[in-house]
Scaffold this motif. Sequence first.
Motif, short mmCIF file in Angstrom:
data_model
loop_
_atom_site.label_atom_id
_atom_site.label_comp_id
_atom_site.label_asym_id
_atom_site.label_seq_id
_atom_site.Cartn_x
_atom_site.Cartn_y
_atom_site.Cartn_z
N ARG A 62 31.64 -16.82 -23.89
CA ARG A 62 31.94 -18.26 -24.00
C ARG A 62 33.32 -18.56 -23.46
NH1 ARG A 62 30.13 -23.34 -23.93
NH2 ARG A 62 31.00 -24.67 -25.55
N GLU A 63 34.25 -17.63 -23.61
CA GLU A 63 35.62 -17.83 -23.15
C GLU A 63 35.74 -17.76 -21.63
OE1 GLU A 63 38.62 -18.20 -24.80
OE2 GLU A 63 37.65 -18.45 -26.75
N PHE A 68 26.49 -23.18 -19.22
CA PHE A 68 25.12 -22.72 -19.09
C PHE A 68 25.04 -21.19 -19.18
CE2 PHE A 68 21.54 -21.25 -16.41
CZ PHE A 68 20.50 -21.78 -17.15
N GLY A 69 25.96 -20.50 -18.49
CA GLY A 69 25.96 -19.04 -18.50
C GLY A 69 26.18 -18.49 -19.90
N TRP A 75 21.66 -17.17 -26.10
CA TRP A 75 20.22 -17.32 -26.31
C TRP A 75 19.51 -15.98 -26.21
CZ3 TRP A 75 17.22 -21.23 -27.98
CH2 TRP A 75 15.86 -21.22 -27.68
N MET A 76 19.88 -15.20 -25.20
CA MET A 76 19.26 -13.90 -24.97
C MET A 76 19.66 -12.92 -26.07
SD MET A 76 19.38 -11.69 -21.43
CE MET A 76 21.19 -11.64 -21.43
N ILE A 375 26.47 -8.08 -18.87
CA ILE A 375 27.28 -9.30 -18.88
C ILE A 375 28.59 -9.07 -19.63
CG2 ILE A 375 27.35 -11.70 -19.67
CD1 ILE A 375 24.30 -11.77 -19.27
N VAL A 376 28.54 -8.33 -20.74
CA VAL A 376 29.76 -8.06 -21.51
C VAL A 376 30.77 -7.28 -20.67
CG1 VAL A 376 30.65 -6.68 -23.43
CG2 VAL A 376 28.71 -8.20 -23.79
N ASN A 377 30.30 -6.31 -19.91
CA ASN A 377 31.21 -5.53 -19.05
C ASN A 377 31.78 -6.37 -17.91
OD1 ASN A 377 31.29 -2.52 -19.91
ND2 ASN A 377 29.12 -3.05 -20.06
N VAL A 378 30.96 -7.28 -17.38
CA VAL A 378 31.48 -8.22 -16.37
C VAL A 378 32.54 -9.11 -17.00
CG1 VAL A 378 30.88 -10.18 -14.89
CG2 VAL A 378 29.38 -8.18 -14.98
#
Length: 473
Positions: A62-63, A68-69, A75-76, A375-378
């Motif tokens: 979120r930060e 949307f992303g 959501w996932m 996504i967390v690593n990105v």
Amino acid sequence: MIGMGAMIGAGIFVLTGLAAEISGPAAILVFLLNGVVTAFTGLSYAELASAIPKSGGYAFVREIFDDFGSFMMGWMLWFAYIIAGALYALGFAPNFIELLHVYGLTAAPGEVGAVILPVLGVGVPPRFILAFVAVAGLVALNAASTAASGSAETVFTIVKVTILMMFVAFGFLSAGGGGETSFTFQNFDPLFTEGSGPFSILPAMGLTFIAFEGYDLITTVTEEVENPRENIPKAIFVSLLATVVVCLLVVTVAIGTLGATELAAAGEAGIAEAATSFMPTGVPVIQNGGALIVFGAVFSTITALNAVVIASSRVAFSMGREGQLVQSVGQIHYRFGTPFVAVLLSAVVMLGSVFLPTQSAGNMSSLFFLLSFIIVNVAVIRLRRERPNMNRPYKIPYYPAPPLLAIALNAILAVVLIRFLIQTDLLTLLLSIGWLGIGAVMYVALNKYRTRGTAGGTEATTDQPATDGPREE
């Protein structure tokens, strides 16, 4: 305890035999490599949690990402925890029936008939009823008290780890004892048997990856612990290390005593069958090793289910607080001090998900976790680049190698799992795509709802001060 309770769950009991079926004795490498792969992502979670000590697990995204992303990530992740909960609830039911069967209270799980509902007159399989009861009971506990749910998680986790350590201890004590149950580790030689070469490790890793999902749940309760910038990273590393050690010991004993072929033939009951082969019989209350493992499996599924009930509700709460779900989801109950609406909302979806096939639930959960870990690593890389001077009490060593390796390894496992699903379980892939589609539609609908509410003066803006997180009682 939340991290270990989720990771040392049904996976180690029911997936060991399935991993041996795919990769033979190399199943031990499957668990070891999964531990290594997930450790890289654990480093990223530790840095993000220390820098952004917010509950919800997706607060880091979120930060950094756009609205949307970050919504799609939340959501996932929310659904991944819910599906994992449905999987654990479905795993609890047959184990509980088997436990009753061991003591002569019911027939074997496959022989128990449907239960006729009094009012509707419809027959319902007992596994669905037990799954509903387990979810409902833990939801009530979590809705009423954060402290009580945390204490229950601690007690249940200690019990099941103790049972697994008894399994390991008896296994190693029986080695070289000269009796019929003694074993040597020749069952690991050759490591790769005919039909299970080195590449068989990859699909087995994809199948068992969920067994190492759980340390991320720790970040969903960040605001409910003392000194989260220091304690959250510590909890991640301790729970992950302890889980890897326990899993490797259990798999070593299971293959060493029973052999990969027999372990694979036993399938989901592999650990119980291995325990029966070498643990003492005739022990008061316990009766035999198989009964003890079934008892441990009951505790494991309950602790894992409780952990994901906590985690899924905190993700929903965080999304509601950030304005990405309706406002009531992000509020704390005035009396209980818990995210009451978020718990109930997660429970409704979880109860509906228990009708999914068990294998589909497990595969879908693993796929979503793999994607969310990428996504967390990105996110940790982008945050380093965009906010280099941010306060980071914990920093990833040898950056950027660990997050880059984590992205690559998680992506490989995700691709392998998707390919496996296309070939064997297309329903799971379609359901996963469908859920993401529902999320996109929900995002548009909520935005329109908030726009109308703001225009009419009835809806608060999304940049309002954050509500305090759930409190420890």
